[in-house]
Design a protein around this motif. Structure first.
Motif, PDB file in Angstrom:
ATOM      1  N   GLY A  51       0.798  -1.213   0.000  1.00 37.63           N
ATOM      2  CA  GLY A  51       0.000   0.000   0.000  1.00 37.63           C
ATOM      3  C   GLY A  51       0.829   1.259   0.000  1.00 37.63           C
ATOM      4  N   ILE A  52       0.141   2.371   0.283  1.00 35.02           N
ATOM      5  CA  ILE A  52       0.775   3.680   0.265  1.00 35.02           C
ATOM      6  C   ILE A  52       0.426   4.462   1.524  1.00 35.02           C
ATOM      7  N   ARG A  53       1.288   5.404   1.833  1.00 37.03           N
ATOM      8  CA  ARG A  53       1.055   6.362   2.922  1.00 37.03           C
ATOM      9  C   ARG A  53       1.125   7.746   2.297  1.00 37.03           C
ATOM     10  N   ALA A  54       0.155   8.593   2.634  1.00 40.84           N
ATOM     11  CA  ALA A  54       0.141   9.953   2.103  1.00 40.84           C
ATOM     12  C   ALA A  54       0.087  10.944   3.250  1.00 40.84           C
ATOM     13  N   SER A  55       0.648  12.126   2.992  1.00 38.24           N
ATOM     14  CA  SER A  55       0.537  13.218   3.958  1.00 38.24           C
ATOM     15  C   SER A  55       0.449  14.524   3.198  1.00 38.24           C
ATOM     16  N   GLY A  56      -0.259  15.482   3.777  1.00 36.20           N
ATOM     17  CA  GLY A  56      -0.443  16.784   3.143  1.00 36.20           C
ATOM     18  C   GLY A  56      -1.888  17.010   2.764  1.00 36.20           C
ATOM     19  N   GLU A  57      -2.085  17.505   1.545  1.00 36.38           N
ATOM     20  CA  GLU A  57      -3.418  17.815   1.044  1.00 36.38           C
ATOM     21  C   GLU A  57      -3.632  17.190  -0.324  1.00 36.38           C
ATOM     22  N   ILE A  58      -4.845  16.655  -0.530  1.00 34.69           N
ATOM     23  CA  ILE A  58      -5.220  16.094  -1.827  1.00 34.69           C
ATOM     24  C   ILE A  58      -6.267  17.020  -2.411  1.00 34.69           C
ATOM     25  N   GLY A  59      -5.862  17.790  -3.402  1.00 32.76           N
ATOM     26  CA  GLY A  59      -6.746  18.773  -4.023  1.00 32.76           C
ATOM     27  C   GLY A  59      -6.360  18.986  -5.474  1.00 32.76           C
TER      28      GLY A  59
ATOM     29  N   SER B 169      -5.024  -3.942  -0.361  1.00 28.54           N
ATOM     30  CA  SER B 169      -4.066  -2.841  -0.400  1.00 28.54           C
ATOM     31  C   SER B 169      -4.465  -1.844   0.670  1.00 28.54           C
ATOM     32  N   TYR B 170      -3.467  -1.236   1.301  1.00 26.24           N
ATOM     33  CA  TYR B 170      -3.706  -0.284   2.381  1.00 26.24           C
ATOM     34  C   TYR B 170      -3.354   1.124   1.920  1.00 26.24           C
ATOM     35  N   VAL B 171      -4.189   2.075   2.339  1.00 30.13           N
ATOM     36  CA  VAL B 171      -3.949   3.496   2.067  1.00 30.13           C
ATOM     37  C   VAL B 171      -4.008   4.197   3.417  1.00 30.13           C
ATOM     38  N   GLU B 172      -2.850   4.574   3.935  1.00 27.01           N
ATOM     39  CA  GLU B 172      -2.751   5.187   5.253  1.00 27.01           C
ATOM     40  C   GLU B 172      -2.738   6.707   5.082  1.00 27.01           C
ATOM     41  N   LEU B 173      -3.737   7.372   5.673  1.00 24.43           N
ATOM     42  CA  LEU B 173      -3.936   8.808   5.442  1.00 24.43           C
ATOM     43  C   LEU B 173      -3.907   9.642   6.722  1.00 24.43           C
ATOM     44  N   SER B 174      -3.273   9.153   7.773  1.00 21.97           N
ATOM     45  CA  SER B 174      -3.275   9.913   9.028  1.00 21.97           C
ATOM     46  C   SER B 174      -2.629  11.283   8.883  1.00 21.97           C
ATOM     47  N   GLY B 175      -1.720  11.442   7.930  1.00 27.76           N
ATOM     48  CA  GLY B 175      -1.063  12.723   7.714  1.00 27.76           C
ATOM     49  C   GLY B 175      -1.751  13.620   6.707  1.00 27.76           C
ATOM     50  N   VAL B 176      -2.906  13.203   6.190  1.00 29.61           N
ATOM     51  CA  VAL B 176      -3.641  14.012   5.211  1.00 29.61           C
ATOM     52  C   VAL B 176      -4.617  14.926   5.952  1.00 29.61           C
ATOM     53  N   ARG B 177      -4.463  16.211   5.726  1.00 28.93           N
ATOM     54  CA  ARG B 177      -5.327  17.200   6.385  1.00 28.93           C
ATOM     55  C   ARG B 177      -6.621  17.452   5.614  1.00 28.93           C
ATOM     56  N   PHE B 178      -6.585  17.264   4.288  1.00 23.60           N
ATOM     57  CA  PHE B 178      -7.748  17.582   3.456  1.00 23.60           C
ATOM     58  C   PHE B 178      -7.710  16.725   2.205  1.00 23.60           C
ATOM     59  N   VAL B 179      -8.882  16.261   1.791  1.00 22.80           N
ATOM     60  CA  VAL B 179      -9.037  15.605   0.495  1.00 22.80           C
ATOM     61  C   VAL B 179     -10.316  16.141  -0.130  1.00 22.80           C
TER      62      VAL B 179
END
Length: 117
Positions: free
Chosen positions: A29-37, A59-69
């Motif tokens: 999977g993936i880990r994301a951080s920041g903003e998805i826009g 598949s894993y999508v780890e989004l604890s570091g995502v502030r906005f999508v």
């Protein structure tokens, strides 16, 4: 897998929005951080494309570091899950708007499992 700008750094817009995406250690999977826009969507979509290429069963999508999508970012995730040949995507610790948008637009999509914050 690294969804970054062509220069090799994080995807960043002029206003300062940043999205960093990389592999998830120890699991598929993936880990994301920041903003998805709108300004970081290309990096997000590239990461999801790579995720689908490597997908086996879960598949894993780890989004604890995502502030906005935004809605389009959630749509990209939903379309990715719908196009998988089988299995599911487990989304961990998403921002609060992600499960709300999934429930609103894709209430019967069972290929995504959301593990809340």
């Amino acid at each position: 897998m690294d969804a970054t700008s062509p220069a090799g750094g994080p995807s960043r817009d002029r206003g300062g929005a940043v999205l960093e995406v990389g592999p998830l250690p120890g699991r598929p999977g993936i880990r994301a951080s920041g903003e998805i826009g709108v300004t970081t969507r290309r990096s997000w979509e590239n990461a999801l494309t790579e995720l689908s290429r490597r997908h086996a069963d879960v598949s894993y999508v780890e989004l604890s570091g995502v502030r906005f999508v935004d809605v389009a970012g959630v749509a990209a995730l939903a379309v990715t899950a719908m196009n998988l040949p089988g299995g599911r995507v487990v989304v961990e610790q998403p921002p609060p708007q992600l499960p709300r948008v999934l429930e609103l637009f894709w209430p019967s999509l069972r290929r995504i499992e959301v593990a809340p914050r």
